[in-house]
Scaffold this motif. Structure first.
Motif, PDB file in Angstrom:
ATOM      1  N   SER A 148     -10.090  -3.966  -3.654  1.00 24.90           N
ATOM      2  CA  SER A 148     -10.058  -5.556  -3.346  1.00 24.90           C
ATOM      3  C   SER A 148      -9.405  -5.718  -1.968  1.00 24.90           C
ATOM      4  O   SER A 148      -9.208  -6.874  -1.714  1.00 24.90           O
ATOM      5  CB  SER A 148      -9.492  -6.253  -4.618  1.00 24.90           C
ATOM      6  N   ASP A 149      -8.538  -4.811  -1.365  1.00 20.51           N
ATOM      7  CA  ASP A 149      -7.654  -4.874  -0.323  1.00 20.51           C
ATOM      8  C   ASP A 149      -7.921  -3.851   0.578  1.00 20.51           C
ATOM      9  O   ASP A 149      -7.980  -2.649   0.218  1.00 20.51           O
ATOM     10  CB  ASP A 149      -6.396  -5.072  -0.751  1.00 20.51           C
ATOM     11  N   GLU A 150      -8.295  -4.145   1.918  1.00 20.66           N
ATOM     12  CA  GLU A 150      -8.683  -3.094   2.916  1.00 20.66           C
ATOM     13  C   GLU A 150      -7.610  -1.986   2.763  1.00 20.66           C
ATOM     14  O   GLU A 150      -7.829  -0.876   2.903  1.00 20.66           O
ATOM     15  CB  GLU A 150      -8.742  -3.720   4.269  1.00 20.66           C
ATOM     16  N   PRO A 151      -6.304  -2.248   3.265  1.00 20.51           N
ATOM     17  CA  PRO A 151      -5.401  -1.102   3.078  1.00 20.51           C
ATOM     18  C   PRO A 151      -5.130  -0.294   1.740  1.00 20.51           C
ATOM     19  O   PRO A 151      -5.129   0.879   1.840  1.00 20.51           O
ATOM     20  CB  PRO A 151      -3.672  -1.698   3.433  1.00 20.51           C
ATOM     21  N   LEU A 152      -5.467  -1.007   0.600  1.00 19.11           N
ATOM     22  CA  LEU A 152      -5.498  -0.245  -0.431  1.00 19.11           C
ATOM     23  C   LEU A 152      -6.787   0.634  -0.767  1.00 19.11           C
ATOM     24  O   LEU A 152      -6.654   1.425  -1.349  1.00 19.11           O
ATOM     25  CB  LEU A 152      -5.232  -1.324  -1.789  1.00 19.11           C
ATOM     26  N   SER A 153      -7.755   0.109  -0.039  1.00 18.48           N
ATOM     27  CA  SER A 153      -9.201   0.911  -0.384  1.00 18.48           C
ATOM     28  C   SER A 153      -9.118   2.284   0.247  1.00 18.48           C
ATOM     29  O   SER A 153      -9.783   2.986  -0.131  1.00 18.48           O
ATOM     30  CB  SER A 153     -10.317   0.035   0.353  1.00 18.48           C
ATOM     31  N   GLN A 154      -8.174   2.553   1.162  1.00 22.58           N
ATOM     32  CA  GLN A 154      -7.859   3.887   1.606  1.00 22.58           C
ATOM     33  C   GLN A 154      -7.413   4.687   0.676  1.00 22.58           C
ATOM     34  O   GLN A 154      -7.644   5.995   0.882  1.00 22.58           O
ATOM     35  CB  GLN A 154      -7.038   3.800   2.995  1.00 22.58           C
ATOM     36  N   PRO A 198       0.860  -1.233  -0.029  1.00 27.08           N
ATOM     37  CA  PRO A 198      -0.080   0.082   0.170  1.00 27.08           C
ATOM     38  C   PRO A 198       0.848   1.203  -0.043  1.00 27.08           C
ATOM     39  O   PRO A 198       0.541   2.436  -0.622  1.00 27.08           O
ATOM     40  CB  PRO A 198      -0.603  -0.057   1.347  1.00 27.08           C
ATOM     41  N   GLN A 199       2.019   1.209   0.777  1.00 26.10           N
ATOM     42  CA  GLN A 199       2.672   2.387   0.922  1.00 26.10           C
ATOM     43  C   GLN A 199       3.344   2.737  -0.874  1.00 26.10           C
ATOM     44  O   GLN A 199       3.531   3.780  -1.013  1.00 26.10           O
ATOM     45  CB  GLN A 199       4.076   2.122   1.733  1.00 26.10           C
TER      46      GLN A 199
END
Length: 158
Positions: free
Chosen positions: A84-90, A5-6
């Motif tokens: 599709s991914d919680e950390p990426l959804s931010q 995500p970073q």
């Protein structure tokens, strides 16, 4: 397989800054087109082309990331990928902001293109006038009929 995500945030921020800089350049380009400052315009166009190449390279990196993750590269792929991914959804709001900035660049570029086209049309009309080529369809002859004043009257004969 998931993306860091970073890393994705850094990619989007980098693209966002490049798109915002391109907006500034396109606004400056509009001003220079209106002022007909061709010298300054030449340097600005070089910088604008550099930013366009940078954004194109970034788009290829994003496409490669999706391909590495075996995600289809269709129009809404990035938003689907981020969701599709919680950390990426931010990062979805950041992606949407980038899309908005790119649309703004597109609109500014279209406006500048219209200014260039108008300038070219005006220059062509002036050159035709100097050369004695009249476009004239709006003149009337002695009988009151519309005449296509296509006669060749150079500026020196007029």
């Amino acid at each position: 397989m998931s993306a860091n995500p970073q890393l994705v945030r850094e990619m989007l921020n980098r693209d966002l800054h490049a798109a915002q800089r391109l907006q500034v350049l396109l606004t400056q380009e509009r001003e220079l087109l209106q002022q007909r400052d061709h010298e300054a315009l030449t340097a600005l166009i070089r910088e604008k082309n550099d930013h366009l190449a940078l954004l194109e390279g970034h788009a290829k990196e994003r496409a490669a990331l999706l391909q590495a993750l075996q995600i289809d590269g269709s129009g809404s792929s990035w938003e689907t990928f981020l969701a599709s991914d919680e950390p990426l959804s931010q990062l979805i709001p950041l992606w949407q902001q980038l899309q908005q900035e790119v649309r703004q660049c597109h609109d500014l570029n279209n406006h500048n293109g219209k200014l260039v086209a108008r300038s070219q049309q005006t220059l062509k009309q002036l050159l035709d006038l100097v050369r004695g080529k009249s476009q004239g369809g709006g003149l009337y002859d002695a009988s009151g009929s519309a005449a296509n004043n296509a006669s060749s009257n150079t500026l020196t004969r007029a």
